[in-house]
Write a protein that holds these residues in place. Structure first.
Motif, PDB file in Angstrom:
ATOM      1  N   MET A  81      50.839  27.146   6.566  1.00  0.00           N
ATOM      2  CA  MET A  81      51.127  27.245   7.979  1.00  0.00           C
ATOM      3  C   MET A  81      50.581  25.997   8.667  1.00  0.00           C
ATOM      4  O   MET A  81      49.443  25.628   8.476  1.00  0.00           O
ATOM      5  N   ASN A  82      51.376  25.353   9.492  1.00  0.00           N
ATOM      6  CA  ASN A  82      50.887  24.174  10.191  1.00  0.00           C
ATOM      7  C   ASN A  82      50.548  24.511  11.632  1.00  0.00           C
ATOM      8  O   ASN A  82      50.886  25.562  12.144  1.00  0.00           O
ATOM      9  N   SER A  83      49.855  23.587  12.298  1.00  0.00           N
ATOM     10  CA  SER A  83      49.364  23.847  13.652  1.00  0.00           C
ATOM     11  C   SER A  83      50.499  23.976  14.667  1.00  0.00           C
ATOM     12  O   SER A  83      50.312  24.534  15.725  1.00  0.00           O
ATOM     13  N   LYS A  84      51.666  23.482  14.344  1.00  0.00           N
ATOM     14  CA  LYS A  84      52.776  23.566  15.280  1.00  0.00           C
ATOM     15  C   LYS A  84      53.292  25.001  15.410  1.00  0.00           C
ATOM     16  O   LYS A  84      53.883  25.365  16.400  1.00  0.00           O
ATOM     17  N   SER A  85      53.043  25.837  14.395  1.00  0.00           N
ATOM     18  CA  SER A  85      53.524  27.210  14.434  1.00  0.00           C
ATOM     19  C   SER A  85      52.552  28.142  15.154  1.00  0.00           C
ATOM     20  O   SER A  85      52.881  29.271  15.434  1.00  0.00           O
ATOM     21  N   ILE A  86      51.343  27.659  15.444  1.00  0.00           N
ATOM     22  CA  ILE A  86      50.352  28.458  16.152  1.00  0.00           C
ATOM     23  C   ILE A  86      50.414  28.100  17.625  1.00  0.00           C
ATOM     24  O   ILE A  86      50.319  26.936  17.994  1.00  0.00           O
ATOM     25  N   LYS A  87      50.551  29.120  18.464  1.00  0.00           N
ATOM     26  CA  LYS A  87      50.666  28.888  19.896  1.00  0.00           C
ATOM     27  C   LYS A  87      49.284  28.687  20.514  1.00  0.00           C
ATOM     28  O   LYS A  87      48.357  29.449  20.265  1.00  0.00           O
ATOM     29  N   CYS A  88      49.172  27.666  21.329  1.00  0.00           N
ATOM     30  CA  CYS A  88      47.924  27.358  22.012  1.00  0.00           C
ATOM     31  C   CYS A  88      47.633  28.437  23.058  1.00  0.00           C
ATOM     32  O   CYS A  88      48.498  28.753  23.884  1.00  0.00           O
ATOM     33  N   PRO A  89      46.425  29.031  23.056  1.00  0.00           N
ATOM     34  CA  PRO A  89      46.090  30.019  24.077  1.00  0.00           C
ATOM     35  C   PRO A  89      45.942  29.331  25.437  1.00  0.00           C
ATOM     36  O   PRO A  89      45.355  28.254  25.520  1.00  0.00           O
ATOM     37  N   VAL A  90      46.490  29.933  26.461  1.00  0.00           N
ATOM     38  CA  VAL A  90      46.448  29.333  27.798  1.00  0.00           C
ATOM     39  C   VAL A  90      45.535  30.158  28.696  1.00  0.00           C
ATOM     40  O   VAL A  90      45.673  31.372  28.791  1.00  0.00           O
ATOM     41  N   PHE A  91      44.601  29.476  29.349  1.00  0.00           N
ATOM     42  CA  PHE A  91      43.641  30.131  30.236  1.00  0.00           C
ATOM     43  C   PHE A  91      44.190  30.143  31.655  1.00  0.00           C
ATOM     44  O   PHE A  91      44.461  29.107  32.241  1.00  0.00           O
ATOM     45  N   ASP A  92      44.326  31.344  32.201  1.00  0.00           N
ATOM     46  CA  ASP A  92      44.872  31.491  33.553  1.00  0.00           C
ATOM     47  C   ASP A  92      43.804  31.875  34.578  1.00  0.00           C
ATOM     48  O   ASP A  92      44.115  32.245  35.703  1.00  0.00           O
ATOM     49  N   GLY A  93      42.537  31.796  34.187  1.00  0.00           N
ATOM     50  CA  GLY A  93      41.456  32.136  35.098  1.00  0.00           C
ATOM     51  C   GLY A  93      40.871  33.513  34.842  1.00  0.00           C
ATOM     52  O   GLY A  93      39.885  33.889  35.448  1.00  0.00           O
ATOM     53  N   THR A  94      41.497  34.274  33.936  1.00  0.00           N
ATOM     54  CA  THR A  94      40.979  35.601  33.613  1.00  0.00           C
ATOM     55  C   THR A  94      40.657  35.675  32.124  1.00  0.00           C
ATOM     56  O   THR A  94      41.237  34.954  31.316  1.00  0.00           O
ATOM     57  N   ASP A  95      39.733  36.544  31.786  1.00  0.00           N
ATOM     58  CA  ASP A  95      39.323  36.801  30.402  1.00  0.00           C
ATOM     59  C   ASP A  95      38.897  35.523  29.688  1.00  0.00           C
ATOM     60  O   ASP A  95      39.402  35.169  28.618  1.00  0.00           O
ATOM     61  N   TYR A  96      37.915  34.859  30.277  1.00  0.00           N
ATOM     62  CA  TYR A  96      37.430  33.591  29.743  1.00  0.00           C
ATOM     63  C   TYR A  96      36.896  33.724  28.316  1.00  0.00           C
ATOM     64  O   TYR A  96      37.143  32.863  27.475  1.00  0.00           O
ATOM     65  N   GLY A  97      36.147  34.786  28.039  1.00  0.00           N
ATOM     66  CA  GLY A  97      35.564  34.962  26.713  1.00  0.00           C
ATOM     67  C   GLY A  97      36.613  34.968  25.614  1.00  0.00           C
ATOM     68  O   GLY A  97      36.431  34.363  24.554  1.00  0.00           O
ATOM     69  N   TRP A  98      37.716  35.677  25.863  1.00  0.00           N
ATOM     70  CA  TRP A  98      38.820  35.714  24.891  1.00  0.00           C
ATOM     71  C   TRP A  98      39.392  34.318  24.692  1.00  0.00           C
ATOM     72  O   TRP A  98      39.578  33.858  23.566  1.00  0.00           O
ATOM     73  N   TRP A  99      39.671  33.628  25.803  1.00  0.00           N
ATOM     74  CA  TRP A  99      40.270  32.297  25.717  1.00  0.00           C
ATOM     75  C   TRP A  99      39.341  31.317  25.006  1.00  0.00           C
ATOM     76  O   TRP A  99      39.776  30.549  24.160  1.00  0.00           O
ATOM     77  N   LYS A 100      38.061  31.361  25.338  1.00  0.00           N
ATOM     78  CA  LYS A 100      37.105  30.418  24.762  1.00  0.00           C
ATOM     79  C   LYS A 100      37.096  30.525  23.234  1.00  0.00           C
ATOM     80  O   LYS A 100      37.173  29.513  22.535  1.00  0.00           O
ATOM     81  N   THR A 101      37.012  31.738  22.734  1.00  0.00           N
ATOM     82  CA  THR A 101      36.989  31.939  21.289  1.00  0.00           C
ATOM     83  C   THR A 101      38.298  31.502  20.651  1.00  0.00           C
ATOM     84  O   THR A 101      38.309  30.788  19.637  1.00  0.00           O
ATOM     85  N   ARG A 102      39.403  31.930  21.236  1.00  0.00           N
ATOM     86  CA  ARG A 102      40.721  31.562  20.682  1.00  0.00           C
ATOM     87  C   ARG A 102      40.948  30.054  20.733  1.00  0.00           C
ATOM     88  O   ARG A 102      41.464  29.460  19.786  1.00  0.00           O
ATOM     89  N   MET A 103      40.557  29.415  21.827  1.00  0.00           N
ATOM     90  CA  MET A 103      40.773  27.979  21.975  1.00  0.00           C
ATOM     91  C   MET A 103      39.902  27.205  20.987  1.00  0.00           C
ATOM     92  O   MET A 103      40.364  26.233  20.386  1.00  0.00           O
ATOM     93  N   MET A 104      38.668  27.654  20.811  1.00  0.00           N
ATOM     94  CA  MET A 104      37.780  26.998  19.857  1.00  0.00           C
ATOM     95  C   MET A 104      38.401  27.032  18.453  1.00  0.00           C
ATOM     96  O   MET A 104      38.478  26.008  17.775  1.00  0.00           O
ATOM     97  N   HIS A 105      38.905  28.190  18.053  1.00  0.00           N
ATOM     98  CA  HIS A 105      39.517  28.306  16.722  1.00  0.00           C
ATOM     99  C   HIS A 105      40.831  27.538  16.632  1.00  0.00           C
ATOM    100  O   HIS A 105      41.135  26.945  15.586  1.00  0.00           O
ATOM    101  N   PHE A 106      41.585  27.534  17.703  1.00  0.00           N
ATOM    102  CA  PHE A 106      42.841  26.775  17.723  1.00  0.00           C
ATOM    103  C   PHE A 106      42.570  25.281  17.520  1.00  0.00           C
ATOM    104  O   PHE A 106      43.209  24.631  16.696  1.00  0.00           O
ATOM    105  N   ILE A 107      41.591  24.749  18.260  1.00  0.00           N
ATOM    106  CA  ILE A 107      41.280  23.320  18.139  1.00  0.00           C
ATOM    107  C   ILE A 107      40.701  23.007  16.770  1.00  0.00           C
ATOM    108  O   ILE A 107      41.080  22.014  16.140  1.00  0.00           O
ATOM    109  N   GLN A 108      39.798  23.845  16.286  1.00  0.00           N
ATOM    110  CA  GLN A 108      39.227  23.612  14.960  1.00  0.00           C
ATOM    111  C   GLN A 108      40.305  23.619  13.889  1.00  0.00           C
ATOM    112  O   GLN A 108      40.270  22.814  12.958  1.00  0.00           O
TER     113      GLN A 108
END
Length: 132
Positions: free
Chosen positions: A1-28
């Motif tokens: 699976m390549n990174s292009k098939s994984i959708k980047c999580p988008v932060f809309d100002g709510t549920d920061y904890g969820w976004w932070k964890t998902r974004m950290m793993h997405f970038i890593q």
């Protein structure tokens, strides 16, 4: 699976904890060196003179390795910007590094360490009073 098939999580100002964890793993998962750049700041591009004094290297003097170092910060900024929605873009507008962007959003939504501790204490008190 390549990174292009994984959708980047988008932060809309709510549920920061969820976004932070998902974004950290997405970038890593996309480019681990970009995550290191976000955590530690961009790599310094320096030169050392005959007296062993280091100074910042001018972009006109960059080597191909220097450009690769500079690109990590730019790529990390791009990844973060793709994960931040319109409601948060004004918060990061003046940031020059990926670390500044990450820290700015984190500070706005988690606060400093003292605020985090106060929030935990408040939640504990609320839980205990609910339990009684």
């Amino acid at each position: 699976m390549n990174s292009k098939s994984i959708k980047c999580p988008v932060f809309d100002g709510t549920d920061y904890g969820w976004w932070k964890t998902r974004m950290m793993h997405f970038i890593q998962g996309t480019d681990y060196e970009c995550w290191v750049t976000i955590e530690n700041g961009p790599l310094a591009i320096t030169t050392t003179d005959a007296n062993s004094v280091s100074s910042e290297k001018a972009p006109k003097d960059y080597t191909s390795d220097d450009y690769k170092k500079a690109e990590k910060n730019s790529r990390a900024i791009s990844l973060l910007q793709s994960g931040i929605g319109e409601s948060e873009t004004s918060r990061i507008a003046g940031c020059k590094t990926a670390k500044q962007i990450w820290d700015s959003v984190e500070l706005a939504h988690e606060g400093i360490v003292q605020v985090k501790k106060q929030r935990i204490d408040l939640l504990k008190q609320q839980y205990e009073s609910f339990k009684i």
